[in-house]
Design a protein around this motif. Structure first.
Motif, PDB file in Angstrom:
ATOM      1  N   VAL A 183      45.514   9.655 112.469  1.00 43.42           N
ATOM      2  CA  VAL A 183      46.780   9.570 111.749  1.00 43.42           C
ATOM      3  C   VAL A 183      46.550  10.024 110.316  1.00 43.42           C
ATOM      4  CG1 VAL A 183      46.481   7.180 110.958  1.00 43.42           C
ATOM      5  CG2 VAL A 183      48.791   8.084 111.345  1.00 43.42           C
ATOM      6  N   GLU A 184      47.582  10.572 109.687  1.00 38.22           N
ATOM      7  CA  GLU A 184      47.456  11.080 108.323  1.00 38.22           C
ATOM      8  C   GLU A 184      48.640  10.608 107.484  1.00 38.22           C
ATOM      9  OE1 GLU A 184      48.055  15.404 106.172  1.00 38.22           O
ATOM     10  OE2 GLU A 184      46.803  15.348 107.963  1.00 38.22           O
ATOM     11  N   TYR A 185      48.334  10.140 106.271  1.00 39.73           N
ATOM     12  CA  TYR A 185      49.375   9.716 105.340  1.00 39.73           C
ATOM     13  C   TYR A 185      49.139  10.364 103.983  1.00 39.73           C
ATOM     14  CZ  TYR A 185      50.681   6.004 108.607  1.00 39.73           C
ATOM     15  OH  TYR A 185      51.099   5.302 109.714  1.00 39.73           O
ATOM     16  N   ALA A 186      50.199  10.877 103.377  1.00 37.46           N
ATOM     17  CA  ALA A 186      50.151  11.359 102.003  1.00 37.46           C
ATOM     18  C   ALA A 186      50.532  10.188 101.104  1.00 37.46           C
ATOM     19  CB  ALA A 186      51.112  12.525 101.810  1.00 37.46           C
ATOM     20  N   LEU A 187      49.568   9.639 100.382  1.00 33.62           N
ATOM     21  CA  LEU A 187      49.802   8.453  99.565  1.00 33.62           C
ATOM     22  C   LEU A 187      50.394   8.841  98.207  1.00 33.62           C
ATOM     23  CD1 LEU A 187      46.514   6.517 100.391  1.00 33.62           C
ATOM     24  CD2 LEU A 187      48.771   6.309 101.474  1.00 33.62           C
ATOM     25  N   PRO A 188      51.164   7.940  97.600  1.00 35.16           N
ATOM     26  CA  PRO A 188      51.861   8.273  96.351  1.00 35.16           C
ATOM     27  C   PRO A 188      50.941   8.639  95.201  1.00 35.16           C
ATOM     28  CG  PRO A 188      52.769   6.261  97.330  1.00 35.16           C
ATOM     29  CD  PRO A 188      51.546   6.605  98.104  1.00 35.16           C
ATOM     30  N   TRP A 189      49.692   8.205  95.248  1.00 34.98           N
ATOM     31  CA  TRP A 189      48.779   8.503  94.130  1.00 34.98           C
ATOM     32  C   TRP A 189      47.945   9.758  94.362  1.00 34.98           C
ATOM     33  CZ3 TRP A 189      48.983   3.938  96.868  1.00 34.98           C
ATOM     34  CH2 TRP A 189      47.965   3.679  97.780  1.00 34.98           C
ATOM     35  N   GLY A 190      48.403  10.614  95.274  1.00 35.68           N
ATOM     36  CA  GLY A 190      47.799  11.933  95.416  1.00 35.68           C
ATOM     37  C   GLY A 190      46.635  12.030  96.373  1.00 35.68           C
ATOM     38  N   THR A 192      45.297  11.989 100.468  1.00 32.20           N
ATOM     39  CA  THR A 192      45.616  12.047 101.890  1.00 32.20           C
ATOM     40  C   THR A 192      44.690  11.080 102.610  1.00 32.20           C
ATOM     41  OG1 THR A 192      46.325  14.359 101.803  1.00 32.20           O
ATOM     42  CG2 THR A 192      45.676  13.492 103.954  1.00 32.20           C
ATOM     43  N   LEU A 193      45.252  10.081 103.257  1.00 33.64           N
ATOM     44  CA  LEU A 193      44.481   9.069 103.976  1.00 33.64           C
ATOM     45  C   LEU A 193      44.529   9.375 105.471  1.00 33.64           C
ATOM     46  CD1 LEU A 193      42.947   6.352 104.187  1.00 33.64           C
ATOM     47  CD2 LEU A 193      45.201   5.214 104.203  1.00 33.64           C
ATOM     48  N   ILE A 194      43.353   9.494 106.080  1.00 33.54           N
ATOM     49  CA  ILE A 194      43.238   9.791 107.508  1.00 33.54           C
ATOM     50  C   ILE A 194      42.509   8.640 108.193  1.00 33.54           C
ATOM     51  CG2 ILE A 194      42.340  11.400 109.237  1.00 33.54           C
ATOM     52  CD1 ILE A 194      42.377  13.569 107.093  1.00 33.54           C
ATOM     53  N   GLY A 195      43.050   8.160 109.287  1.00 35.87           N
ATOM     54  CA  GLY A 195      42.410   7.096 110.051  1.00 35.87           C
ATOM     55  C   GLY A 195      41.583   7.655 111.197  1.00 35.87           C
ATOM     56  N   SER A 196      40.497   6.971 111.493  1.00 34.06           N
ATOM     57  CA  SER A 196      39.656   7.340 112.636  1.00 34.06           C
ATOM     58  C   SER A 196      39.099   6.077 113.275  1.00 34.06           C
ATOM     59  CB  SER A 196      38.483   8.218 112.190  1.00 34.06           C
ATOM     60  OG  SER A 196      37.565   8.430 113.263  1.00 34.06           O
TER      61      SER A 196
END
Length: 249
Positions: A183-190, A192-196
């Motif tokens: 999964v990938e999220y663009a976080l507000p503080w710039g 990109t968070l990816i889960g594994s």
């Protein structure tokens, strides 16, 4: 980067969690049969990698006979075999395997950390142990100023990364990111968070995590990093200006 060097020195000297101190030192004394001739590290394990990293990989905690033995995160265990092979495949590591601190491994554009720095019994840190170690996590994130992508290995690392950032004062993302694999999220503080899924034996031996699935996460990260650079992210700080460190005895 001197500040990161200072942080890692502080981490290795930490004695804030009596249960973890007792466990890591006990394991270092008794050892595992195939490692009886080795001198175990038996201390908190610092982060490892490139201080200018754009990719930050966050795990749970050192393995009792992995990082707790070798003194380097994800080194000398099967989870590390999977991680360094993937990092090498996608151009972040100089070699595909890491067995000890002096094996020549170098990371380029990547830094590896953990939510808790001591090996915990049954791989399960307690809530107060997470809380005591959070200051180290926050400081590590703060010092890695070039980070653009974070890969969280497992739900706990995913949630603890977000918790550390929220403790630093960042606005909570809405809707709240939910962990799943790739999964990938663009976080507000710039960031990109990816889960594994974590490359633990429990996941890899059962087929919950396969190499193609794991490689897909790092391919996604590499793709994000090949996009044009975004403006620098907001520095990570606490309300007092610096994250609180654990008080050691």
């Amino acid at each position: 980067m001197p500040s990161l060097t200072i942080l890692n020195r502080e981490i290795t000297l930490c004695t804030a969690c009596p249960r973890l101190v007792s466990y890591r030192e006990s394991i270092a004394r008794t050892k595992r049969r195939q490692f009886l001739e080795e001198t175990y590290w038996g201390r908190p394990v610092p982060g490892f990698g490139d201080p200018q990293a754009q990719l930050y990989v966050l795990g749970l905690a050192p393995a009792a006979h992995g990082g707790n033995r070798t003194g380097r995160v994800f080194t000398g265990d099967r989870s590390g075999d999977w991680l360094y092979e993937a990092l090498h495949r996608f151009g972040f590591a100089s070699q595909a395997a890491s067995t000890h601190r002096e094996d020549g491994m170098q990371l380029t554009g990547c830094y590896i950390g953990a939510t808790v720095r001591c090996a915990p019994p049954d791989n399960k840190p307690l809530p107060d142990e997470f809380a005591r170690c959070q200051g180290y996590l926050m400081e590590e994130i703060r010092l890695l100023t070039n980070t653009r992508v974070v890969i969280a290995l497992g739900k706990i690392a995913f949630d603890r990364y977000l918790k550390a950032c929220q403790a630093a004062g960042f606005t909570k993302p809405s809707p709240a990111p939910k962990f799943s694999h790739d999964v990938e999220y663009a976080l507000p503080w710039g960031i990109t968070l990816i889960g594994s899924y974590h490359p633990s034996q429990q996941n890899t031996f059962t087929g919950k995590l396969t190499r193609p699935m794991f490689h897909a996460v790092f391919a996604r990260a590499r793709g994000e990093l090949e996009k044009p650079s975004a403006p620098p992210r907001t520095p990570l700080t606490s309300s007092s200006g610096r994250p609180n460190r654990p008080k050691t005895s």
